[in-house]
Design a protein around this motif. Structure first.
Motif, PDB file in Angstrom:
ATOM      1  N   HIS A 114       1.925   0.232  -8.260  1.00 32.69           N
ATOM      2  CA  HIS A 114       0.675   1.277  -8.447  1.00 32.69           C
ATOM      3  C   HIS A 114      -0.259   0.769  -9.243  1.00 32.69           C
ATOM      4  CE1 HIS A 114       3.431   2.066 -11.340  1.00 32.69           C
ATOM      5  NE2 HIS A 114       2.613   2.967 -11.983  1.00 32.69           N
ATOM      6  N   LYS A 137       0.814  -1.382  -0.064  1.00 36.33           N
ATOM      7  CA  LYS A 137       0.161  -0.035  -0.183  1.00 36.33           C
ATOM      8  C   LYS A 137       0.838   1.320  -0.095  1.00 36.33           C
ATOM      9  CE  LYS A 137      -4.270  -1.738   2.267  1.00 36.33           C
ATOM     10  NZ  LYS A 137      -5.066  -1.449   3.587  1.00 36.33           N
ATOM     11  N   ARG A 154      -4.197  -4.181  -8.294  1.00 36.84           N
ATOM     12  CA  ARG A 154      -5.383  -4.009  -7.472  1.00 36.84           C
ATOM     13  C   ARG A 154      -5.554  -5.632  -6.937  1.00 36.84           C
ATOM     14  NH1 ARG A 154      -9.799  -0.914  -6.375  1.00 36.84           N
ATOM     15  NH2 ARG A 154      -9.168   0.368  -7.945  1.00 36.84           N
ATOM     16  N   THR A 177      -3.360  -1.087  -4.608  1.00 34.49           N
ATOM     17  CA  THR A 177      -4.605  -1.242  -3.857  1.00 34.49           C
ATOM     18  C   THR A 177      -4.787  -2.547  -3.312  1.00 34.49           C
ATOM     19  OG1 THR A 177      -5.554   0.340  -5.593  1.00 34.49           O
ATOM     20  CG2 THR A 177      -7.177  -0.810  -4.163  1.00 34.49           C
TER      21      THR A 177
END
Length: 233
Positions: free
Chosen positions: A142, A122, A145, A127
């Protein structure tokens, strides 16, 4: 610098200059934090054992500074999904982000238990949902997810970039709720692993593959093996 799959990545003199400046600044900030901590806290409290605490402060400061630097690089460069040439500013920014990510994660490793790995991910922009198990490696955090209760197996690699024909391709990767990426599996850019789906250990999920929910996939490249839904073949 090498691509995770082993391909050579073109490195220019500017990359060395920027990386050197970044690492020098981060090191100076980390040493400054350790010095302040030593003067105000660790030396008075710990006596002859203060160097151990100072080292911990320096590593922690370097890691957190690297995470901040990574976010700055992303915001200033527009380091997002796309197909970029090797001589593009975005590719240069990607290499700088990668340096901050790799050195930052290394500095934080002494503080990173299995349970703390999602927090580190994180910090560098991933995510990440609740109650996940992160045993593998995230590359280009980045753009990744991970949904609630997902499992990323030990030794696996989830990467949001690929080097193809002299260009870098960046695409988001999504591991949805309850999905499992098996031990030593590789998940390539643009992949979506559906809810409760399983990628068998040692598999390679090719770029842009979409694995539907409740299915078992395996192989290199990964293919559907069977449905995991109750009553389905």
């Amino acid at each position: 610098m090498d691509h995770p799959g082993g391909w050579n990545v073109k490195t220019q003199w500017l990359d060395y200059v920027l990386s050197t400046v970044l690492l020098t600044v981060l090191s100076a900030l980390a040493l400054g934090l350790a010095g302040l901590g030593s003067f105000w806290l660790t030396r008075p409290l710990l006596g002859p054992y203060f160097p151990i605490a100072d080292l911990a402060l320096a590593l922690l400061g370097f890691g957190l500074g690297a995470a901040l630097a990574g976010h700055i690089v992303i915001r200033r460069s527009g380091l997002g999904p796309g197909d970029y040439a090797m001589d593009s500013p975005v590719f240069t920014a990607w290499k700088l982000y990668t340096v901050s990510y790799e050195f930052g994660c290394s500095a934080l490793r002494p503080f990173t238990s299995m349970f703390a790995r999602p927090l580190v991910a994180k910090l560098f922009g991933a995510t990440v949902g609740r109650d996940i198990a992160l045993g593998g490696t995230l590359v280009d955090a980045h753009l990744i997810r991970i949904g609630d209760e997902a499992i990323i197996g030990q030794g696996s690699v989830v990467t949001a970039h690929a080097i193809v024909s002299g260009r870098i391709i960046l695409k988001p990767v999504e591991i949805r709720r309850g999905a499992t990426v098996g031990v030593n599996a590789v998940v390539m850019p643009g992949v979506i692993v559906g809810e409760r789906a399983i990628v068998a250990g040692g598999s390679v999920v090719a770029m842009d593959t979409v694995i539907p929910p409740d299915e078992l996939w395996g192989g290199a490249p990964a293919r559907r093996i069977k449905s995991l839904a109750s009553g389905s073949a």
